[in-house]
Design a protein around this motif. Structure first.
Motif, PDB file in Angstrom:
ATOM      1  N   VAL A  79       0.798  -1.222   0.000  1.00 30.31           N
ATOM      2  CA  VAL A  79       0.000   0.000   0.000  1.00 30.31           C
ATOM      3  C   VAL A  79       0.840   1.287   0.000  1.00 30.31           C
ATOM      4  O   VAL A  79       0.292   2.377  -0.040  1.00 30.31           O
ATOM      5  N   TRP A  80       2.144   1.153   0.076  1.00 30.47           N
ATOM      6  CA  TRP A  80       2.980   2.355   0.208  1.00 30.47           C
ATOM      7  C   TRP A  80       4.241   2.270  -0.654  1.00 30.47           C
ATOM      8  O   TRP A  80       4.953   1.263  -0.644  1.00 30.47           O
ATOM      9  N   GLU A 104      -0.291   9.858   6.400  1.00 35.09           N
ATOM     10  CA  GLU A 104      -0.883   9.100   5.278  1.00 35.09           C
ATOM     11  C   GLU A 104      -0.353   7.656   5.323  1.00 35.09           C
ATOM     12  O   GLU A 104      -1.115   6.693   5.205  1.00 35.09           O
ATOM     13  N   ASP A 120      -1.934   5.733   8.266  1.00 34.64           N
ATOM     14  CA  ASP A 120      -3.326   5.348   8.028  1.00 34.64           C
ATOM     15  C   ASP A 120      -3.415   4.181   7.040  1.00 34.64           C
ATOM     16  O   ASP A 120      -4.194   3.254   7.234  1.00 34.64           O
ATOM     17  N   LEU A 121      -2.580   4.252   5.988  1.00 29.67           N
ATOM     18  CA  LEU A 121      -2.635   3.182   4.977  1.00 29.67           C
ATOM     19  C   LEU A 121      -2.198   1.835   5.547  1.00 29.67           C
ATOM     20  O   LEU A 121      -2.861   0.822   5.326  1.00 29.67           O
ATOM     21  N   SER A 159      -4.674  -1.433   6.091  1.00 32.91           N
ATOM     22  CA  SER A 159      -4.396  -2.640   5.305  1.00 32.91           C
ATOM     23  C   SER A 159      -4.048  -3.828   6.199  1.00 32.91           C
ATOM     24  O   SER A 159      -3.958  -4.951   5.716  1.00 32.91           O
TER      25      SER A 159
END
Ligand SMILES: Nc1nc2c(ncn2[C@@H]2O[C@H](COP(=O)(O)OP(=O)(O)OP(=O)(O)O)[C@@H](O)[C@H]2O)c(=O)[nH]1
Length: 353
Positions: A248-249, A273, A276-277, A281
């Motif tokens: 996700v990053w 950000e 949070d991701l 996930s």
């Protein structure tokens, strides 16, 4: 008489734990508790376990109430000497406390294991932040092996988290092995690089760039803006070649100036950000579980100082028996009488897979 003394001492640690688990963090108690977990004295180590167990169970309770969200955001900050780490932490920390956060700063100093010296110095480097009631700066430890320093760092992180600090910054100089250990203890790993050429960055190990979730080029002000842009472009290209570690990053490269404050707020936006991701996930939870396991094996290894066993060989050779609150790990190849009690609270999987 010894029994009475011990009970009294345990009561004291319980009081310390109670005082610890309050809403407002108090620096003096923070200091006292971390000093206790850093102690190599066997009785103090035992007392530290009592405190840690209380903090761990409090932390779990709170996380459950929080629907699995960790109490604190743990961030590792690394960079070569002179990269601008302390100037950045001072500026960043103040911005965070102004926004209502509580911040603790812990330092892992690779020089302390060999020379007894300190690359990172102490809180005098961050004068304003050290006076801030919502910040706690732990001076760097001055002795111990790297393993010892990193083990107590893990515990100090936990104590800061349980003590009510919602952001825990762990600072290390990126010239040794300590940054790899720190990357294994935090939710996000940030690499700070000065706007300098290859020579100055030689000490930075290639592997550490692969660990970074965020690369930050510092001192992007005045005459240094142009070199900072160049270094940023170089690292953007370099990161493209690296294997992706998260679904996700994608690691980012940013420019900041602690002198002008430029980029610091954007950097925090990127960091939140990321948090949070990875939280949404499930990657954060998986990472913390893995880290807890590493911590447990480090604990076992440390208790076998002097022996040349690896975590794998311990796993093969130890016999582990399951008690209600702890695992008794027998270490027969050292001494048939030696049994290490690992609190279950420290184990991810009490059965030890
Ligand atoms: N121009 C400019 N200089 C900076 C900035 N941040 C730090 N510096 C300067 O860079 C030098 C090193 O900064 P520090 O914050 O002490 O760096 P450090 O990485 O903590 O250094 P060590 O303690 O040696 O690891 C100092 O002279 C700072 O004044 C910045 O944003 N802009």
């Amino acid at each position: 008489m010894r029994g009475v003394g011990l009970t009294r001492k345990f009561r004291r640690e319980t009081e310390l734990a109670k005082g610890w688990l309050r809403d407002d963090p108090v620096g003096a108690e923070q200091e006292e508790a971390i000093t206790l977990v850093e102690s190599t004295h066997s009785r103090k180590k035992e007392l530290a376990q009592v405190l840690l167990q209380k903090v761990l169970s409090y932390q779990r309770e709170q996380e459950q109430l929080n629907k699995g969200k960790p109490l604190a955001f743990r961030v590792g900050l690394s960079g070569p000497p002179g990269a601008g780490k302390s100037t950045f932490i001072e500026c960043f920390g103040k911005m965070l406390t102004e926004r209502g956060h509580t911040v603790s700063v812990l330092a892992v100093d690779p020089s302390s294991s060999t020379s007894g010296g300190s690359l990172l110095g102490d809180k005098t480097r961050m004068t304003e932040l050290s006076r801030d009631a919502n910040a706690y700066i732990r001076p760097s430890p001055t002795r111990g092996t790297l393993g010892g320093v990193t083990r107590t760092t893990n515990e100090a992180i936990l104590l800061c988290e349980g003590g009510g600090y919602d952001i825990v910054l762990v600072e290390t100089v990126g010239v040794g092995q300590s940054e790899f250990a720190v990357a294994d203890m935090v939710d996000m790993f940030v690499l700070l690089l000065p706007p300098a050429g290859g020579d100055e960055l030689q000490g930075i190990k290639r592997g550490i760039i692969e660990m970074a979730d965020l690369v930050v080029v510092t001192k992007a002000d005045g005459d240094l803006v142009v070199p900072a842009r160049r270094i940023q472009a170089e690292y953007v290209s370099a990161l493209k070649l690296l294997r992706k570690r998260s679904k996700v990053w994608k690691p980012k490269v940013m420019r900041i100036s602690a002198k002008t404050g430029e980029g610091i707020s954007d950097m925090w936006d990127k960091m939140t950000e990321f948090r949070d991701l990875v939280l949404m996930s499930g990657e954060l939870l998986t990472k913390r579980r893995k880290q807890q396991k590493v911590w447990m094996w480090n604990l076992i290894q440390e208790n076998m100082a002097g022996s040349r066993c690896t975590a794998e060989s311990i796993q093969r050779q130890t016999s582990v028996c399951d008690n209600s609150s702890s695992l008794s790990v027998c270490l027969p190849w050292i001494n048939s009488d030696k049994v290490l009690h690992v609190p279950k609270a420290n184990c991810l999987n009490p059965e030890v897979s």
